[in-house]
Design a protein around this motif. Structure first.
Motif, PDB file in Angstrom:
ATOM      1  N   GLY A 136      19.435  69.312 145.487  1.00 65.78           N
ATOM      2  CA  GLY A 136      20.392  68.459 144.810  1.00 65.78           C
ATOM      3  C   GLY A 136      20.716  67.188 145.568  1.00 65.78           C
ATOM      4  O   GLY A 136      20.752  66.098 144.991  1.00 65.78           O
ATOM      5  N   THR A 137      20.965  67.289 146.891  1.00 61.18           N
ATOM      6  CA  THR A 137      21.286  66.086 147.654  1.00 61.18           C
ATOM      7  C   THR A 137      20.073  65.173 147.775  1.00 61.18           C
ATOM      8  O   THR A 137      20.211  63.944 147.852  1.00 61.18           O
ATOM      9  N   ASP A 138      18.884  65.759 147.796  1.00 62.35           N
ATOM     10  CA  ASP A 138      17.662  64.955 147.820  1.00 62.35           C
ATOM     11  C   ASP A 138      17.544  64.148 146.523  1.00 62.35           C
ATOM     12  O   ASP A 138      17.179  62.967 146.532  1.00 62.35           O
ATOM     13  N   SER A 139      17.871  64.791 145.391  1.00 64.58           N
ATOM     14  CA  SER A 139      17.807  64.085 144.108  1.00 64.58           C
ATOM     15  C   SER A 139      18.878  63.000 144.041  1.00 64.58           C
ATOM     16  O   SER A 139      18.654  61.920 143.487  1.00 64.58           O
ATOM     17  N   ILE A 140      20.063  63.271 144.619  1.00 64.97           N
ATOM     18  CA  ILE A 140      21.105  62.258 144.663  1.00 64.97           C
ATOM     19  C   ILE A 140      20.620  61.046 145.461  1.00 64.97           C
ATOM     20  O   ILE A 140      20.803  59.894 145.059  1.00 64.97           O
ATOM     21  N   ALA A 141      19.983  61.310 146.598  1.00 63.99           N
ATOM     22  CA  ALA A 141      19.451  60.213 147.405  1.00 63.99           C
ATOM     23  C   ALA A 141      18.418  59.411 146.620  1.00 63.99           C
ATOM     24  O   ALA A 141      18.388  58.170 146.696  1.00 63.99           O
ATOM     25  N   ASN A 142      17.575  60.094 145.841  1.00 58.90           N
ATOM     26  CA  ASN A 142      16.571  59.401 145.032  1.00 58.90           C
ATOM     27  C   ASN A 142      17.229  58.473 144.013  1.00 58.90           C
ATOM     28  O   ASN A 142      16.795  57.334 143.800  1.00 58.90           O
ATOM     29  N   VAL A 143      18.281  58.986 143.351  1.00 58.85           N
ATOM     30  CA  VAL A 143      18.948  58.185 142.325  1.00 58.85           C
ATOM     31  C   VAL A 143      19.717  57.025 142.956  1.00 58.85           C
ATOM     32  O   VAL A 143      19.762  55.923 142.394  1.00 58.85           O
ATOM     33  N   ILE A 144      20.321  57.250 144.126  1.00 58.52           N
ATOM     34  CA  ILE A 144      20.988  56.150 144.828  1.00 58.52           C
ATOM     35  C   ILE A 144      19.985  55.034 145.114  1.00 58.52           C
ATOM     36  O   ILE A 144      20.256  53.851 144.885  1.00 58.52           O
ATOM     37  N   GLU A 145      18.822  55.409 145.612  1.00 58.12           N
ATOM     38  CA  GLU A 145      17.789  54.407 145.892  1.00 58.12           C
ATOM     39  C   GLU A 145      17.438  53.626 144.632  1.00 58.12           C
ATOM     40  O   GLU A 145      17.315  52.394 144.666  1.00 58.12           O
ATOM     41  N   ASP A 146      17.299  54.342 143.517  1.00 57.69           N
ATOM     42  CA  ASP A 146      16.900  53.700 142.266  1.00 57.69           C
ATOM     43  C   ASP A 146      17.999  52.772 141.731  1.00 57.69           C
ATOM     44  O   ASP A 146      17.725  51.643 141.323  1.00 57.69           O
ATOM     45  N   ARG A 147      19.237  53.253 141.746  1.00 56.75           N
ATOM     46  CA  ARG A 147      20.328  52.487 141.140  1.00 56.75           C
ATOM     47  C   ARG A 147      20.809  51.340 142.027  1.00 56.75           C
ATOM     48  O   ARG A 147      21.188  50.269 141.525  1.00 56.75           O
ATOM     49  N   VAL A 148      20.833  51.580 143.330  1.00 55.87           N
ATOM     50  CA  VAL A 148      21.378  50.580 144.245  1.00 55.87           C
ATOM     51  C   VAL A 148      20.295  49.615 144.726  1.00 55.87           C
ATOM     52  O   VAL A 148      20.592  48.505 145.169  1.00 55.87           O
ATOM     53  N   GLY A 149      19.034  50.049 144.641  1.00 56.92           N
ATOM     54  CA  GLY A 149      17.939  49.196 145.083  1.00 56.92           C
ATOM     55  C   GLY A 149      17.719  49.207 146.579  1.00 56.92           C
ATOM     56  O   GLY A 149      17.402  48.180 147.184  1.00 56.92           O
ATOM     57  N   ILE A 150      17.886  50.389 147.184  1.00 53.48           N
ATOM     58  CA  ILE A 150      17.654  50.536 148.615  1.00 53.48           C
ATOM     59  C   ILE A 150      16.600  51.605 148.841  1.00 53.48           C
ATOM     60  O   ILE A 150      16.196  52.320 147.905  1.00 53.48           O
ATOM     61  N   THR A 151      16.169  51.734 150.070  1.00 54.62           N
ATOM     62  CA  THR A 151      15.282  52.823 150.465  1.00 54.62           C
ATOM     63  C   THR A 151      15.825  53.416 151.753  1.00 54.62           C
ATOM     64  O   THR A 151      15.970  52.696 152.762  1.00 54.62           O
ATOM     65  N   PHE A 152      16.173  54.675 151.719  1.00 56.82           N
ATOM     66  CA  PHE A 152      16.662  55.329 152.934  1.00 56.82           C
ATOM     67  C   PHE A 152      15.553  55.386 153.978  1.00 56.82           C
ATOM     68  O   PHE A 152      14.358  55.358 153.657  1.00 56.82           O
ATOM     69  N   GLY A 153      15.966  55.477 155.217  1.00 56.43           N
ATOM     70  CA  GLY A 153      15.026  55.708 156.297  1.00 56.43           C
ATOM     71  C   GLY A 153      14.628  57.176 156.332  1.00 56.43           C
ATOM     72  O   GLY A 153      14.498  57.828 155.292  1.00 56.43           O
ATOM     73  N   GLU A 154      14.475  57.722 157.502  1.00 56.23           N
ATOM     74  CA  GLU A 154      14.042  59.120 157.645  1.00 56.23           C
ATOM     75  C   GLU A 154      15.061  60.075 157.032  1.00 56.23           C
ATOM     76  O   GLU A 154      16.264  59.947 157.264  1.00 56.23           O
ATOM     77  N   ARG A 155      14.564  61.020 156.238  1.00 56.17           N
ATOM     78  CA  ARG A 155      15.417  62.067 155.676  1.00 56.17           C
ATOM     79  C   ARG A 155      15.255  63.338 156.513  1.00 56.17           C
ATOM     80  O   ARG A 155      14.139  63.845 156.681  1.00 56.17           O
ATOM     81  N   SER A 156      16.363  63.843 157.019  1.00 58.80           N
ATOM     82  CA  SER A 156      16.367  65.114 157.738  1.00 58.80           C
ATOM     83  C   SER A 156      17.167  66.113 156.911  1.00 58.80           C
ATOM     84  O   SER A 156      18.024  65.721 156.108  1.00 58.80           O
ATOM     85  N   TYR A 157      16.922  67.404 157.133  1.00 56.90           N
ATOM     86  CA  TYR A 157      17.500  68.415 156.247  1.00 56.90           C
ATOM     87  C   TYR A 157      18.222  69.502 157.050  1.00 56.90           C
ATOM     88  O   TYR A 157      17.641  70.134 157.937  1.00 56.90           O
ATOM     89  N   VAL A 158      19.502  69.685 156.707  1.00 58.45           N
ATOM     90  CA  VAL A 158      20.330  70.743 157.294  1.00 58.45           C
ATOM     91  C   VAL A 158      21.093  71.406 156.157  1.00 58.45           C
ATOM     92  O   VAL A 158      21.969  70.777 155.550  1.00 58.45           O
ATOM     93  N   PRO A 159      20.764  72.650 155.800  1.00 53.00           N
ATOM     94  CA  PRO A 159      21.458  73.320 154.694  1.00 53.00           C
ATOM     95  C   PRO A 159      22.942  73.515 154.992  1.00 53.00           C
ATOM     96  O   PRO A 159      23.329  73.783 156.136  1.00 53.00           O
TER      97      PRO A 159
END
Length: 325
Positions: A136-159
């Motif tokens: 879910g948070t990965d999908s949120i990050a994807n939509v933020i990138e799409d809507r805001v017009g940015i690209t996040f740097g490295e994605r790390s994952y901690v449940p």
């Protein structure tokens, strides 16, 4: 969410539990429910609904799987009847007719950062800490990138949102996405002044939903009706008075056995959740289904544009429609 595991992984189950009920002569078999996590404060409302369904004759058993992927896979394999999750990719790619019947909660998550950042635009190129790859948070990050017009740097994952808060507090991360409860706890704490909650657009899409195989749902419509009716009654009562969850929690049930400090915060948790719009008192329905089409298409979890997608390929609305009438 949305990651496919080998069928053998379904064996990796934690905390099995079975609840046998005797009421109701029409029930021949128990409904087998696949939870996507062990019982917690976030599941208290769901267990209150199970208790109400039990009082109306529902026979069920539940098993807590270690994550959502396993819960989805258990329903796909026929091991379980009803599962927790938002298995849109599995619905689209699998031959099994999976359908959602009730939205449990919305995707109400919040970008929280150190004082280095004051807007989503500031996160362009910056590393971010998320829950799980494809979740879910990965999908949120994807939509933020799409809507805001940015690209996040490295994605790390901690449940776990609480674990990501700990990473913020420990200086091991500067930006993450966390749930409503942990966001409130952090920002109300003494350390809150060291962090920013970045302004975020509203989301009505589903974070957690109940789903099953359409053939099974239609063959067991009486039990499904009892279940959905109980969920609707609890979600609507909770919208009026969030303390109903604590007051109706069975002290001898799985939620009642949680530590006293968690039980003592149930009222605050559900009050914040209701005020924050985490739960739709009408179970989501068509509004949630349409929001899901838009969200999960933008997030890359559904193929095709929202206008091309048919909500009836993903939701079976008859039980919820009947409950609302």
């Amino acid at each position: 969410m949305f990651r496919f595991l080998k069928a053998a992984a379904v064996a990796a189950v934690v905390l099995p539990a079975t609840i046998g009920l005797t009421a109701g002569p029409a029930q021949a078999e128990k409904i087998r429910i696949a939870l996507a996590e062990t019982p917690s404060d976030e599941l208290a409302a769901f267990f209150v609904a199970l208790d109400r369904a039990k009082a109306n004759g529902l026979d069920y058993e539940w098993t807590a799987f270690s994550d959502e992927e396993l819960a989805i896979q258990s329903v796909l394999s026929g091991q379980m009847d009803i599962g927790f999750g938002t298995p849109y990719a599995a619905m689209q790619r699998s031959k099994a007719p999976l359908r959602i019947i009730f939205q449990l909660s919305k995707l109400k998550f919040f970008p929280v950062t150190t004082k280095k950042y004051s807007s989503l635009e500031d996160l362009n190129g910056e590393p971010i800490l998320l829950h799980s790859r494809g979740g879910g948070t990965d999908s949120i990050a994807n939509v933020i990138e799409d809507r805001v017009g940015i690209t996040f740097g490295e994605r790390s994952y901690v449940p776990g949102s609480s674990n990501r808060v700990a990473a913020l507090l420990g200086g091991r991360a500067d930006a993450t996405i966390i749930d409503l409860s942990n966001k409130n706890k952090l920002m109300r704490s003494e350390a809150g002044e060291n962090f920013n909650v970045l302004e975020m657009f509203d989301v009505d899409a589903s974070d957690e939903a109940l789903f099953g195989n359409l053939d099974w749902i239609q063959q067991n419509e009486e039990d499904v009706a009892i279940f959905v009716n109980a969920l609707v009654s609890v979600w609507q009562d909770m919208a009026k008075d969030p303390t109903i969850i604590r007051r109706e929690t069975d002290p001898d049930g799985p939620i009642g056995q949680l530590p006293a400090e968690i039980l003592g915060q149930l009222d605050d948790f559900y009050r914040d959740a209701v005020e924050g719009g985490l739960y739709d008192p009408n179970g989501g329905g068509r509004k949630a289904a349409m929001a899901d089409m838009e969200w999960y298409s933008a997030a890359g979890q559904l193929e095709g544009s929202p206008d091309e997608l048919n909500i009836e390929d993903f939701w079976y609305l008859a039980p919820l429609d009947a409950a609302m009438n």
